[in-house]
Each structure stands twice: as C-alpha cells, then as structure tokens.
Design an enzyme around this catalytic site. Structure first.
Site, PDB file in Angstrom:
ATOM      1  N   TYR A  49     -38.792 -60.591 -62.374  1.00 40.51           N
ATOM      2  CA  TYR A  49     -38.056 -60.389 -61.120  1.00 40.51           C
ATOM      3  C   TYR A  49     -36.577 -60.215 -61.433  1.00 40.51           C
ATOM      4  O   TYR A  49     -35.965 -61.069 -62.079  1.00 40.51           O
ATOM      5  CB  TYR A  49     -38.258 -61.593 -60.196  1.00 40.51           C
ATOM      6  CG  TYR A  49     -37.508 -61.501 -58.898  1.00 40.51           C
ATOM      7  CD1 TYR A  49     -37.885 -60.595 -57.909  1.00 40.51           C
ATOM      8  CD2 TYR A  49     -36.416 -62.326 -58.637  1.00 40.51           C
ATOM      9  CE1 TYR A  49     -37.199 -60.518 -56.704  1.00 40.51           C
ATOM     10  CE2 TYR A  49     -35.728 -62.255 -57.435  1.00 40.51           C
ATOM     11  CZ  TYR A  49     -36.129 -61.349 -56.478  1.00 40.51           C
ATOM     12  OH  TYR A  49     -35.449 -61.280 -55.288  1.00 40.51           O
ATOM     13  N   ASP A  71     -31.862 -59.742 -68.600  1.00 36.18           N
ATOM     14  CA  ASP A  71     -31.646 -60.502 -67.370  1.00 36.18           C
ATOM     15  C   ASP A  71     -31.721 -61.980 -67.746  1.00 36.18           C
ATOM     16  O   ASP A  71     -32.801 -62.553 -67.878  1.00 36.18           O
ATOM     17  CB  ASP A  71     -32.713 -60.137 -66.336  1.00 36.18           C
ATOM     18  CG  ASP A  71     -32.557 -60.910 -65.038  1.00 36.18           C
ATOM     19  OD1 ASP A  71     -31.769 -61.883 -65.008  1.00 36.18           O
ATOM     20  OD2 ASP A  71     -33.231 -60.565 -64.051  1.00 36.18           O
ATOM     21  N   LYS A  77     -26.581 -68.179 -61.563  1.00 35.92           N
ATOM     22  CA  LYS A  77     -26.969 -69.583 -61.422  1.00 35.92           C
ATOM     23  C   LYS A  77     -25.977 -70.558 -62.051  1.00 35.92           C
ATOM     24  O   LYS A  77     -25.012 -70.954 -61.428  1.00 35.92           O
ATOM     25  CB  LYS A  77     -28.389 -69.786 -61.941  1.00 35.92           C
ATOM     26  CG  LYS A  77     -29.429 -69.003 -61.128  1.00 35.92           C
ATOM     27  CD  LYS A  77     -30.839 -69.358 -61.490  1.00 35.92           C
ATOM     28  CE  LYS A  77     -31.848 -68.508 -60.708  1.00 35.92           C
ATOM     29  NZ  LYS A  77     -31.938 -68.843 -59.288  1.00 35.92           N
TER      30      LYS A  77
END
Length: 437
Positions: free
Chosen positions: A145, A240, A268
């Site tokens: 994702y 990613d 994050k």
C-alpha cells in the site's frame, strides 16, 4: 466485561455527520465484527477510551509512536513551537535541521522535500520518476500500500485488503493502465516483467518490508536483486519506508539490506506524532521539483513548524539513545516467544511474522510470504481473537492485515501482561465462550 456506553453513543452521533463515523476506514472495527471504540487519551504504552477503559496499545497510531504516546520531551518541543505559531506559511530553520538529520541517517538522500502525508510523498516520487525518465509505466507489488493515489490503488494492501477492495471504486482504467502489479517475493516474474517493459518503465516502487498486508518478510536477496536489475536497466527504484523508516533502524530497511534506492518516501515517525512525510533521493532527480525544475508540488502545511519540532526531538532521541533498537527488538522477541508458546500449548494454528519491533499474527498454519498467501488467513478467527484480547485490556489492530508495533514505552511488565492476556484470549477462543459486548 468492558463498558462501552459512551463509545456507542458517539458512534450513533458520528454516523450522522462522518462517513461511517470515521475518517479512516480501518478505524471502524468493521473487519473484526466489533463495536468501534472512541479514544480519549494515550500515555506511554497505553490508550484509554471515552469510557475510561485502559488498554495496552499495539496500534501506536499505526507505527508513529516509537517512543510511546505523549513522550514528554516531544510534547514539550511541540508546545514550544505552537507558542510561536501553529503554521507560518514560510520556511523555517527547523525544516533544514530535520532534513539534515534525515540525510545524515539515509545516505541515499541528497535532498529532501517535506509533504503532509505518505500518500503525497509516494505520489510525488512517481511524478519525479516519470519526469526524470520520460517513461510512463510503473511496477508495484501485490498487497503493498502506497497511499490512496489512483495509480497505486491496484491490488493494494491496508484498508483495501481489509475490506476486499482490490482496486478502489472511482479509479478510472486510464489511471492504472500503466501500473503493473506483481507478486511480492517472486523474482522470476519481476525479471520477466522488466524484460517485457524495460524501455517503458519509469520506476519500481516497493515496501522493502511490506507491513500493509500484514508483515511480510522478503526472501533472501529479493530486494537486492530488484536493486541490481533496476540499476542495470536505468529504472528508478523507490523505497516506500513510510512505516519502516526509523522503525527498523536509524537508516530504515535500506540500511539493514545494504541497498541504495534512487528515491525514498518517509512518514509516521519523522513527525513525532504530528502530520508530516517526506520524499528524498538523488540530487539529479530531486532538483526536478519546483522551484528549480518543472515538476510541480506544493502544500500549505508542508514542513509545518509543530510537526518539524516534534519530529526533530524524536529523531534526536533515536540518534543518541544507544541500544534503543536492540531493546525494542528484544522485547518483541520475548513477547512473540510467549505468544507462540501459548498458541502451541492450546493447539491453535498461528503464523507470526515479524521484522524488528513490528509483527503480525496470522491465523493459519501455513507460511505467509505474499499477497496470495494472505488469502488463506482465517479472518473470522482473527475477529474473535481481537474481541477476546480487547476484553483482556489489550488493543491489537482491528484488521487481520495490519501490523502491531512495540515502542520504547512497552516495559517488561507490559510485555508479560500482554502475553498473559494473549493466552487467556486464545483460551476463550478455544472454549468458544466469547460473548458479544
């Protein structure tokens, strides 16, 4: 029995104004057939709901809080920045400091551009790769994702996998016709796809350790072979590391694997609990961004001073705290040993994948190494387990395909209490005596 009166009331109220009473799908608890809870506060390794129930938290804001909730030095840094302004709309010195700190640890990054979300970082990385190469096609991997950007919502993980949506509705075929999605851990199919499309491929984007279909461990040399082939064929390699960056090590997964991608997406942890993300990489590629180049990207809240201040304080701690990563990895190993032992004793088939302080519990007796393998996972068993564990005061992700995170605040007594709660939850499952709340 947990009392959830106020959570239920808020759900009924929220459903009238918020879609599904949430602002991110997995928060709905729909996938675990459990009434959703509304959070009130978090501190250390714990979170409280609006009914004042206390839980040991393994969601940790989906991996953000590596130091624990409301870590005091980070909170103080954010408050100090907030007193000056919540947002300035101009550049500030701390943006440069944070970029320098990221560069110091991620040797693949010559320059950095801050954005607000991981989705935006991945979207920008794709745009840069296409501009740099003049090509259009991209390769991603099933179950990885990279945000809710149209080109990447093909066999994606996270909420799409949780809710059985291989591609999002409203995504036009024109946006995905140049996206090739391949099985993770199958280097043979990757080699074939590159050979067939190499003169049209702008980039390959990959989570070096996928965490959005549950944690999947790359097979030996899989990531290194991807790196070798992309370099050989002049294809941009994008890592990613929104989840793995500063989570698996100070230099992320790429530092562990010894691989240098062309572009990296972070998020994050680099915001210390506040919204921020980044894309960084080789100077020749990054300088294509405006105002130096013709690739346009902009954002009012990019490099927000509060996010940057909290991120700086978080990364400063990680840099100077000797043995921090070894410590949280040991606590994770200790917990997983106790969990596996409990499952074996009670005869419940489990596969637990972990990388560093990140892990996923799969209800299957088979190995889980790819998106296809997740199809054999027993989601109903996970739902029953989730509810039983919640009753024991432990909060796991409300999805069979998300990751759990251990933080610096998860002390040895917390780990022991978790293991005992896990054992009791499995026992309730085995006895078939779960009671709906």
């Amino acid at each position: 029995m947990l009392i959830q009166k106020h959570s239920r009331e808020l759900y009924r109220r929220g459903i009238k104004s918020l879609v599904g009473s949430v602002n991110s799908p997995v928060r709905s608890f729909k996938a675990v057939n459990t009434p959703m809870i509304f959070s009130r506060k978090g501190l250390g390794a714990h979170i409280w709901d609006v009914d004042r129930n206390k839980y040991i938290d393994y969601i940790m804001c989906w991996g953000v809080h590596i130091l624990g909730h409301a870590y005091k030095p980070v909170v103080c840094a954010a408050i100090a920045a907030l007193k000056k302004s919540s947002s300035l709309g101009l550049s500030c010195e701390n943006e440069i400091k944070l970029a320098e700190m990221i560069k110091r640890n991620f040797k693949s990054m010559d320059k950095v551009r801050f954005v607000s979300t991981g989705t935006e970082a991945c979207m920008t990385a794709l745009r840069l790769a296409r501009a740099f190469t003049g090509r259009s096609k991209i390769i991603k991997f099933d179950g990885c994702y990279h945000g809710h950007f149209d080109s990447l919502l093909v066999k994606s993980g996270s909420g799409n996998l949780t809710f059985g949506l291989p591609s999002g509705a409203g995504v036009l075929p024109a946006y995905t016709r140049d996206t090739i999605s391949l099985p993770f851990n199958d280097i043979g199919l990757f080699q074939e796809a590159v050979k067939k499309n190499k003169h049209q491929l702008a980039c390959v984007i990959v989570e070096p350790v996928p965490c959005n279909m549950g944690v999947i461990i790359p097979q030996e040399n899989f990531i290194k072979e991807i790196s070798r082939i992309t370099k050989q064929e002049n294809i941009i390699l994008i890592f990613d590391e929104v989840i793995t960056g500063f989570r698996l090590s100070l230099s992320g997964a790429q530092g562990i694997f010894g691989v240098t991608p062309d572009l990296t997406c972070l998020g994050k942890i680099i915001g210390g609990g506040f919204p921020i993300a980044a894309v960084g990489g080789r100077k020749q590629i990054m300088d294509l961004l405006a105002p130096l180049g013709q690739v346009y990207q902009a954002g009012t809240f990019s490099g927000n001073p509060v996010s940057v201040a909290a991120g700086l304080k978080t990364l400063e701690y990680l840099e100077v705290s000797s043995g921090f990563y070894d410590g949280i990895e040991k606590k994770t190993k200790d917990l997983l040993f106790l969990m596996r032992s409990a499952a074996e004793t009670q005869g419940i088939p489990l596969t637990i994948n972990n990388a560093g302080s990140v892990f996923t519990v799969f209800f299957t007796d088979k190995s889980v190494r790819s998106f296809a393998d997740t199809r054999q996972v027993d989601q109903q068993s996970y739902a029953r387990f989730f509810s039983a564990l919640l009753q024991q005061g432990v909060l796991f992700p409300p999805s069979a395909f998300e990751a759990c995170f251990v933080s610096g605040a998860h002390s040895e007594p917390v780990i022991e209490r978790t293991a005992q709660a896990f054992k009791r939850a499995l026992g309730k499952m085995r006895q078939g005596c779960l009671t709906a709340r």
